[in-house]
Design a protein around this motif. Structure first.
Motif, PDB file in Angstrom:
ATOM      1  N   SER A 225       0.832  -1.204   0.000  1.00 42.92           N
ATOM      2  CA  SER A 225       0.000   0.000   0.000  1.00 42.92           C
ATOM      3  C   SER A 225       0.865   1.250   0.000  1.00 42.92           C
ATOM      4  N   LEU A 226       0.279   2.317  -0.489  1.00 45.39           N
ATOM      5  CA  LEU A 226       0.951   3.606  -0.627  1.00 45.39           C
ATOM      6  C   LEU A 226       0.091   4.682   0.019  1.00 45.39           C
ATOM      7  N   LEU A 227       0.686   5.448   0.919  1.00 47.86           N
ATOM      8  CA  LEU A 227       0.029   6.602   1.520  1.00 47.86           C
ATOM      9  C   LEU A 227       0.724   7.849   0.987  1.00 47.86           C
ATOM     10  N   ARG A 228      -0.065   8.736   0.347  1.00 51.71           N
ATOM     11  CA  ARG A 228       0.523   9.924  -0.267  1.00 51.71           C
ATOM     12  C   ARG A 228       0.056  11.197   0.429  1.00 51.71           C
ATOM     13  N   ALA A 229       0.965  12.165   0.499  1.00 51.92           N
ATOM     14  CA  ALA A 229       0.620  13.501   0.985  1.00 51.92           C
ATOM     15  C   ALA A 229       0.270  14.375  -0.218  1.00 51.92           C
ATOM     16  N   PRO A 230      -0.828  15.132  -0.154  1.00 55.25           N
ATOM     17  CA  PRO A 230      -1.205  15.959  -1.308  1.00 55.25           C
ATOM     18  C   PRO A 230      -0.318  17.187  -1.490  1.00 55.25           C
ATOM     19  N   ARG A 231       0.471  17.558  -0.460  1.00 49.71           N
ATOM     20  CA  ARG A 231       1.371  18.706  -0.584  1.00 49.71           C
ATOM     21  C   ARG A 231       2.816  18.239  -0.436  1.00 49.71           C
ATOM     22  N   GLY A 232       3.741  19.065  -0.953  1.00 52.03           N
ATOM     23  CA  GLY A 232       5.116  18.636  -1.109  1.00 52.03           C
ATOM     24  C   GLY A 232       6.056  18.991   0.015  1.00 52.03           C
ATOM     25  N   LEU A 233       7.366  18.936  -0.290  1.00 50.80           N
ATOM     26  CA  LEU A 233       8.406  19.141   0.711  1.00 50.80           C
ATOM     27  C   LEU A 233       8.399  20.553   1.281  1.00 50.80           C
ATOM     28  N   LEU A 234       7.966  21.512   0.486  1.00 45.59           N
ATOM     29  CA  LEU A 234       7.896  22.902   0.929  1.00 45.59           C
ATOM     30  C   LEU A 234       6.446  23.333   1.156  1.00 45.59           C
ATOM     31  N   ASN A 235       5.579  22.358   1.381  1.00 41.41           N
ATOM     32  CA  ASN A 235       4.147  22.602   1.603  1.00 41.41           C
ATOM     33  C   ASN A 235       3.453  23.124   0.349  1.00 41.41           C
ATOM     34  N   GLU A 237       1.475  22.959  -3.337  1.00 43.78           N
ATOM     35  CA  GLU A 237       0.214  22.282  -3.640  1.00 43.78           C
ATOM     36  C   GLU A 237       0.398  20.943  -4.348  1.00 43.78           C
ATOM     37  N   VAL A 238       1.491  20.746  -5.052  1.00 42.98           N
ATOM     38  CA  VAL A 238       1.730  19.477  -5.742  1.00 42.98           C
ATOM     39  C   VAL A 238       2.614  18.593  -4.864  1.00 42.98           C
ATOM     40  N   GLY A 239       2.137  17.398  -4.584  1.00 43.63           N
ATOM     41  CA  GLY A 239       2.884  16.496  -3.724  1.00 43.63           C
ATOM     42  C   GLY A 239       4.071  15.860  -4.416  1.00 43.63           C
ATOM     43  N   MET A 240       4.861  15.153  -3.638  1.00 46.11           N
ATOM     44  CA  MET A 240       6.038  14.472  -4.175  1.00 46.11           C
ATOM     45  C   MET A 240       5.630  13.383  -5.171  1.00 46.11           C
ATOM     46  N   LEU A 241       4.493  12.750  -4.928  1.00 48.67           N
ATOM     47  CA  LEU A 241       3.981  11.697  -5.812  1.00 48.67           C
ATOM     48  C   LEU A 241       2.622  12.141  -6.334  1.00 48.67           C
ATOM     49  N   PRO A 242       2.585  12.875  -7.442  1.00 48.02           N
ATOM     50  CA  PRO A 242       1.315  13.412  -7.941  1.00 48.02           C
ATOM     51  C   PRO A 242       0.387  12.319  -8.445  1.00 48.02           C
ATOM     52  N   ASP A 243      -0.868  12.704  -8.646  1.00 46.76           N
ATOM     53  CA  ASP A 243      -1.905  11.742  -9.017  1.00 46.76           C
ATOM     54  C   ASP A 243      -1.582  10.987 -10.295  1.00 46.76           C
ATOM     55  N   ASP A 244      -1.034  11.676 -11.300  1.00 43.73           N
ATOM     56  CA  ASP A 244      -0.782  10.999 -12.573  1.00 43.73           C
ATOM     57  C   ASP A 244       0.283   9.917 -12.435  1.00 43.73           C
ATOM     58  N   LEU A 245       1.307  10.174 -11.612  1.00 45.37           N
ATOM     59  CA  LEU A 245       2.338   9.158 -11.384  1.00 45.37           C
ATOM     60  C   LEU A 245       1.738   7.963 -10.646  1.00 45.37           C
ATOM     61  N   ALA A 246       0.925   8.242  -9.639  1.00 48.47           N
ATOM     62  CA  ALA A 246       0.292   7.152  -8.893  1.00 48.47           C
ATOM     63  C   ALA A 246      -0.613   6.325  -9.806  1.00 48.47           C
ATOM     64  N   ALA A 247      -1.320   6.994 -10.708  1.00 44.16           N
ATOM     65  CA  ALA A 247      -2.212   6.278 -11.620  1.00 44.16           C
ATOM     66  C   ALA A 247      -1.428   5.320 -12.515  1.00 44.16           C
ATOM     67  N   GLN A 248      -0.268   5.742 -12.975  1.00 43.52           N
ATOM     68  CA  GLN A 248       0.567   4.874 -13.815  1.00 43.52           C
ATOM     69  C   GLN A 248       0.936   3.599 -13.065  1.00 43.52           C
ATOM     70  N   TRP A 249       1.262   3.754 -11.779  1.00 45.93           N
ATOM     71  CA  TRP A 249       1.702   2.592 -11.020  1.00 45.93           C
ATOM     72  C   TRP A 249       0.539   1.744 -10.536  1.00 45.93           C
ATOM     73  N   ARG A 250      -0.628   2.318 -10.354  1.00 45.38           N
ATOM     74  CA  ARG A 250      -1.806   1.493 -10.071  1.00 45.38           C
ATOM     75  C   ARG A 250      -2.125   0.600 -11.262  1.00 45.38           C
TER      76      ARG A 250
END
Length: 286
Positions: A225-235, A237-250
């Motif tokens: 399982s993967l738990l993602r944060a919606p915001r990034g290293l500097l807070n 709006e785009v997280g470290m693992l954005p939705d499109d990347l996660a979709a590719q791996w799903r």
């Protein structure tokens, strides 16, 4: 928190155990972090569980354990940690940020009850023809620069983090404890414990090892399982693992359980009390 050491090639790694239960969680931290990144999670565990966090070589109180570094070396070290604490197929494996990639490499060759990747673990795409060192500087440059700086006191080092965009509105005693654990050096020249060479080698491997990470993810036989944060290293709006990347791996890993932990950034997902409750639930829910 109970401290111990594990012998690995080149030295001894510090580990810390939170909780006293028989069910074990093995946890790896991020690229410039330490085992204290897991304290909030460890202290929120339900009865019956323990979490073993490790200072990876070149970080925390394992900073003097030399290289070679690279994520496969950390995964090998994690094998020895797991053996030392008696982890078995009923145990859980997790990692945050870089530690999630280490967990993927380690989890591909050892059976666990489940593997939980926290805001990391998916290969990061490199632009075609890009120089890995230039990309490393663009992505981790500020973090690497911090490693070569000194601060007039531990309190000044703490103040640096209090102003960090990820923590400015999310400061807490557990974050301060994490920062103070990381401070070392003379009283008038405080610096972080993480070794710059370790961070550079690991960061470069992370950028160039996408194929090996992908094979490892495909090789994990435990529930993943993967738990993602919606915001990034500097807070941002785009997280470290954005939705499109996660979709590719799903699509590539149909059994992967992907979940966004709302209103967290890359750091607060393992520090903020509300975010931590979700992490703990996913680690311990059978």
């Amino acid at each position: 928190m109970r401290l111990d050491e594990v012998t690995v090639p080149g030295g001894r790694l510090r580990i810390a155990t939170f909780g006293v239960g028989p069910r074990l969680i093995i946890a790896a931290h991020g690229i410039t972090a330490s085992l204290m990144a897991w304290r909030a999670v460890g202290e929120a565990l339900p009865e019956g569980w323990s979490l073993v966090a490790v200072d990876l070589r070149g970080r925390g109180h394992s900073a003097d354990v030399p290289g070679p570094y690279g994520l496969p070396r950390h995964a090998e070290d994690l094998d020895l940690v797991a053996d030392h604490v008696g982890a078995d197929e009923t145990s859980v494996l997790t990692g945050h940020s870089m530690g999630a990639y280490v967990a993927a490499l380690h989890g591909a060759r050892r059976a666990y009850a489940r593997v939980v990747l926290v805001d990391g673990g998916l290969p990061l795409p490199m632009p075609p023809g890009a120089d890995p060192d230039a990309v490393l500087e663009a992505t981790l440059g500020p973090a690497i620069a911090r490693l070569s700086q000194t601060y007039p006191s531990v309190d000044d080092y703490v103040g640096f983090f209090q102003a960090h965009p990820a923590f400015a509105e999310n400061w807490s005693p557990v974050v301060e404890e994490y920062v103070r654990y990381d401070a070392t050096g003379p009283a008038d020249a405080v610096r972080p414990r993480a070794q710059e060479d370790a961070v550079r080698q690991d960061g470069r491997w992370l950028l160039t090892g996408a194929e090996e990470i992908g094979r490892a993810l495909e090789g994990v036989k435990s529930p993943l399982s993967l738990l993602r944060a919606p915001r990034g290293l500097l807070n941002q709006e785009v997280g470290m693992l954005p939705d499109d990347l996660a979709a590719q791996w799903r699509a590539r890993l149909p059994e992967l359980r992907d979940e966004v932990v709302e209103d967290c950034n890359h750091y607060t997902i393992v520090f903020d009390e509300r975010c931590v409750r979700t992490v703990v639930d996913r680690l311990t829910a059978d």
